[in-house]
Design a protein around this motif. Structure first.
Motif, PDB file in Angstrom:
ATOM      1  N   GLU A  45       0.804  -1.229   0.000  1.00 34.53           N
ATOM      2  CA  GLU A  45       0.000   0.000   0.000  1.00 34.53           C
ATOM      3  C   GLU A  45       0.836   1.278   0.000  1.00 34.53           C
ATOM      4  O   GLU A  45       0.287   2.361  -0.096  1.00 34.53           O
ATOM      5  CB  GLU A  45      -0.923   0.011   1.225  1.00 34.53           C
ATOM      6  CG  GLU A  45      -1.879  -1.161   1.294  1.00 34.53           C
ATOM      7  CD  GLU A  45      -2.909  -1.144   0.184  1.00 34.53           C
ATOM      8  OE1 GLU A  45      -3.358  -0.046  -0.198  1.00 34.53           O
ATOM      9  OE2 GLU A  45      -3.253  -2.223  -0.307  1.00 34.53           O
ATOM     10  N   ASP A  57       0.490  -7.607   9.794  1.00 34.95           N
ATOM     11  CA  ASP A  57      -0.434  -6.846   8.935  1.00 34.95           C
ATOM     12  C   ASP A  57      -1.869  -6.871   9.467  1.00 34.95           C
ATOM     13  O   ASP A  57      -2.608  -5.902   9.291  1.00 34.95           O
ATOM     14  CB  ASP A  57      -0.418  -7.395   7.504  1.00 34.95           C
ATOM     15  CG  ASP A  57       0.829  -6.966   6.736  1.00 34.95           C
ATOM     16  OD1 ASP A  57       1.589  -6.120   7.233  1.00 34.95           O
ATOM     17  OD2 ASP A  57       1.028  -7.485   5.620  1.00 34.95           O
ATOM     18  N   ILE A 100      -4.703  -3.527   9.435  1.00 31.57           N
ATOM     19  CA  ILE A 100      -5.727  -3.518   8.381  1.00 31.57           C
ATOM     20  C   ILE A 100      -7.107  -3.441   9.000  1.00 31.57           C
ATOM     21  O   ILE A 100      -7.393  -3.963  10.010  1.00 31.57           O
ATOM     22  CB  ILE A 100      -5.597  -4.770   7.477  1.00 31.57           C
ATOM     23  CG1 ILE A 100      -4.247  -4.747   6.801  1.00 31.57           C
ATOM     24  CG2 ILE A 100      -6.725  -4.823   6.470  1.00 31.57           C
ATOM     25  CD1 ILE A 100      -3.955  -5.962   5.959  1.00 31.57           C
TER      26      ILE A 100
END
Length: 124
Positions: free
Chosen positions: A80, A120, A124
């Motif tokens: 990202e 992660d 998220i």
């Protein structure tokens, strides 16, 4: 994971919040900061002022002034980074001195305090 640290103009904060939210990155930390770019001050004058030279201190005048900025910190998965950097640039790049800086830093881990999720999954 990467941390994107962006130093932007104060008056670009609302537009930056909106573009980050629109790009799917609504979560970040913002804090106030003060700074200046290297182009605003002659380095020799700064060194003289730091050494206590009165003439150098007088020469600084308002050119040595620190300007208010916002410092954003956004932790994102590696995939990202480009999207977030492009979003920040789209709002903050005017082509004028003082537009700011963006730094991309490695993050080794993250843990969501509430759930204990890590990596992660925690961002998220």
């Amino acid at each position: 994971m990467k941390e994107i640290m962006a130093i932007i103009r104060m008056n670009k904060m609302n537009q930056t919040k909106k573009v980050l939210a629109d790009s799917g990155m609504p979560a970040f930390v913002a804090r106030e900061g003060y700074g200046r770019g290297k182009g605003l001050v002659n380095q020799a004058v700064l060194e003289g002022a730091a050494a206590g030279n009165e003439e150098a201190i007088a020469l600084l005048g308002t050119k040595g002034r620190l300007y208010p900025k916002r410092i954003l910190s956004i932790v994102v998965p590696d995939a990202e980074v480009g999207k977030v950097v492009d979003a920040i640039l789209s709002v903050n790049k005017t082509g004028q001195a003082g537009d700011g800086k963006i730094f991309v830093l490695p993050v080794t881990d993250s843990i969501r305090v509430r759930t204990g999720e890590d990596g992660d999954a925690a961002i998220i």
